[in-house]
Design an enzyme around this catalytic site. Sequence first.
Site, PDB file in Angstrom:
ATOM      1  N   ASN A 150       0.809  -1.228   0.000  1.00 50.92           N
ATOM      2  CA  ASN A 150       0.000   0.000   0.000  1.00 50.92           C
ATOM      3  C   ASN A 150       0.836   1.270   0.000  1.00 50.92           C
ATOM      4  O   ASN A 150       0.410   2.303  -0.509  1.00 50.92           O
ATOM      5  CB  ASN A 150      -0.982  -0.004   1.179  1.00 50.92           C
ATOM      6  CG  ASN A 150      -0.299  -0.018   2.523  1.00 50.92           C
ATOM      7  OD1 ASN A 150       0.768  -0.605   2.690  1.00 50.92           O
ATOM      8  ND2 ASN A 150      -0.902   0.619   3.513  1.00 50.92           N
ATOM      9  N   GLU A 248       4.843  -3.604  12.288  1.00 50.78           N
ATOM     10  CA  GLU A 248       3.693  -2.711  12.238  1.00 50.78           C
ATOM     11  C   GLU A 248       2.601  -3.439  11.465  1.00 50.78           C
ATOM     12  O   GLU A 248       2.812  -3.862  10.324  1.00 50.78           O
ATOM     13  CB  GLU A 248       4.049  -1.387  11.553  1.00 50.78           C
ATOM     14  CG  GLU A 248       5.018  -0.534  12.343  1.00 50.78           C
ATOM     15  CD  GLU A 248       4.472  -0.095  13.685  1.00 50.78           C
ATOM     16  OE1 GLU A 248       3.236   0.002  13.814  1.00 50.78           O
ATOM     17  OE2 GLU A 248       5.268   0.143  14.603  1.00 50.78           O
ATOM     18  N   CYS A 282      -3.057   1.624   6.980  1.00 57.14           N
ATOM     19  CA  CYS A 282      -3.176   1.126   8.348  1.00 57.14           C
ATOM     20  C   CYS A 282      -3.620   2.243   9.288  1.00 57.14           C
ATOM     21  O   CYS A 282      -4.059   1.974  10.413  1.00 57.14           O
ATOM     22  CB  CYS A 282      -1.865   0.523   8.828  1.00 57.14           C
ATOM     23  SG  CYS A 282      -0.468   1.662   8.782  1.00 57.14           S
ATOM     24  N   GLU A 460       9.328   2.790  14.890  1.00 55.43           N
ATOM     25  CA  GLU A 460       9.976   3.170  13.645  1.00 55.43           C
ATOM     26  C   GLU A 460      10.124   4.688  13.570  1.00 55.43           C
ATOM     27  O   GLU A 460       9.490   5.432  14.297  1.00 55.43           O
ATOM     28  CB  GLU A 460       9.155   2.673  12.445  1.00 55.43           C
ATOM     29  CG  GLU A 460       9.033   1.160  12.395  1.00 55.43           C
ATOM     30  CD  GLU A 460       8.545   0.661  11.052  1.00 55.43           C
ATOM     31  OE1 GLU A 460       9.396   0.273  10.236  1.00 55.43           O
ATOM     32  OE2 GLU A 460       7.325   0.654  10.830  1.00 55.43           O
TER      33      GLU A 460
END
Length: 483
Positions: A150, A248, A282, A460
């Site tokens: 994505n 993630e 997300c 991150e």
Amino acid sequence: MGNLNNNYIAGEWVSGTSEIENRNPSDLGDLVGLYAQASSDQLEQALDAARSAQAEWAAYGLERKQAVLNAIGTEMMARAEELGRLLSKEEGKPLAEGRGEVFRAGQFFTYYAAEVLRQLGETADSVRPGVEIDVRREPVGTVAIISPWNFPTATASWKIAPALAYGNAVIWKPANITPASAHALTEIIARQDIPKGLFNLVMGAGREVGQRLVESRKVNAISFTGSVPVGRGIAAAAVQNFTRVQMEMGSKNALLVTDDADVELAVTLALGGAFGGTGQKCTASSRLVVMDGVHDAFVEKLVAGAKAMKVGHALTEGIQIGPVVSEQQLSENLAWVEKGRAEGAELACGGTRLSMDTDGYYMSPGVFLNTSNNMTINREEMFAPLASVIKVSSYDEGLSVVNDTNFGLTSGIVTRNLARATHFRRNARTGVVTVNLPTAGTDYHVPFGGRGDSSYGPREQGQTARDFYTIVKTSYIASGSPE
């Protein structure tokens, strides 16, 4: 049919055991290219090359490493139009979003180029006389990067850039559905002043190449972005070798609209957060939690806004929603529509496949009304241009609904009340909180990550990334007495 785009292994472009077609989801008659699929032997070759190259890279001077990352980032930003077009062509997001993603990816590299020179250690006095202590960070070693489709360039870049900046080697397995963007970024990296084998592009199916990669004892760390089930599988494989992991995964992000909110602003934020990137984020606002005082006005404007959104070919100027990425994704999205209806939700608009001038995976943005937080459509990630409205009677109830989830990546509040904004910011159980902003959209120089099923392992982005890509070494030195 088209030129074959190869893997990049041990400093060489090599074909694989087979190849796959990459087709434009906006126009299935448009073949983006053919992409080689690596063999298990080639993966082993990449892993062996990475180990020796990492030692050489770690010994590079700081300015030499900095120059490499700067060059990568600068070229990406300069070519944002070209590479953004390629990204949109293979993934389906509108060109403006594709262009922006590539430019932002370049910024990750230039940011971490600067971080190369900011790697400072610490010193301390020991509790023992005549002993000094030196604390510094060293590279983990070989990092496996498994990135999603994505955000095929941005997500990979915010992993690759810190991995290289902190002295590691990289084995990159991109999502097999978006190989063109991965290949283009690899071409840029391969031209730089790096040891052969430091960076490897290994394309292939997750059940084959990906599984062998996460099970390998030659991998020192794994950074993954993707679904919760795949993440659980990676964690289970990694723990067998005590490989460090950073993951993630999914979420069910909520945007709380209070009864004192600017309704026009709330609708704008909801539309962008829920349907930007065709809902394939997300961080998408899939749960719209609205207090009853503004519920009807909000819903009226939201449905009207969703109906007015322009769906079309990703490369057509002015469109707001492109196609979903694949036939499988479209089928799953339409199944969610039926599941929502079966649970008693009212589909106020959209949620249907669209026929356009070109054959593609087009879907109209859908809004569910009269939903409750215990419905499956509000418990599980849909990854679709679908959003649900949940009516609540008070701020306290709204916050409770926001927090009533197994996930915890992002959440947002739309309010003019400073006390509510402050309380929400402190009490929303998510890794990222937004106030009068969409739940989607983050900066590259600060930590990113969530709670619950959304994230596992160190954060991150920003300086926090060093916690994953480096290992702390503490040295004790007894120099003796000068003569």
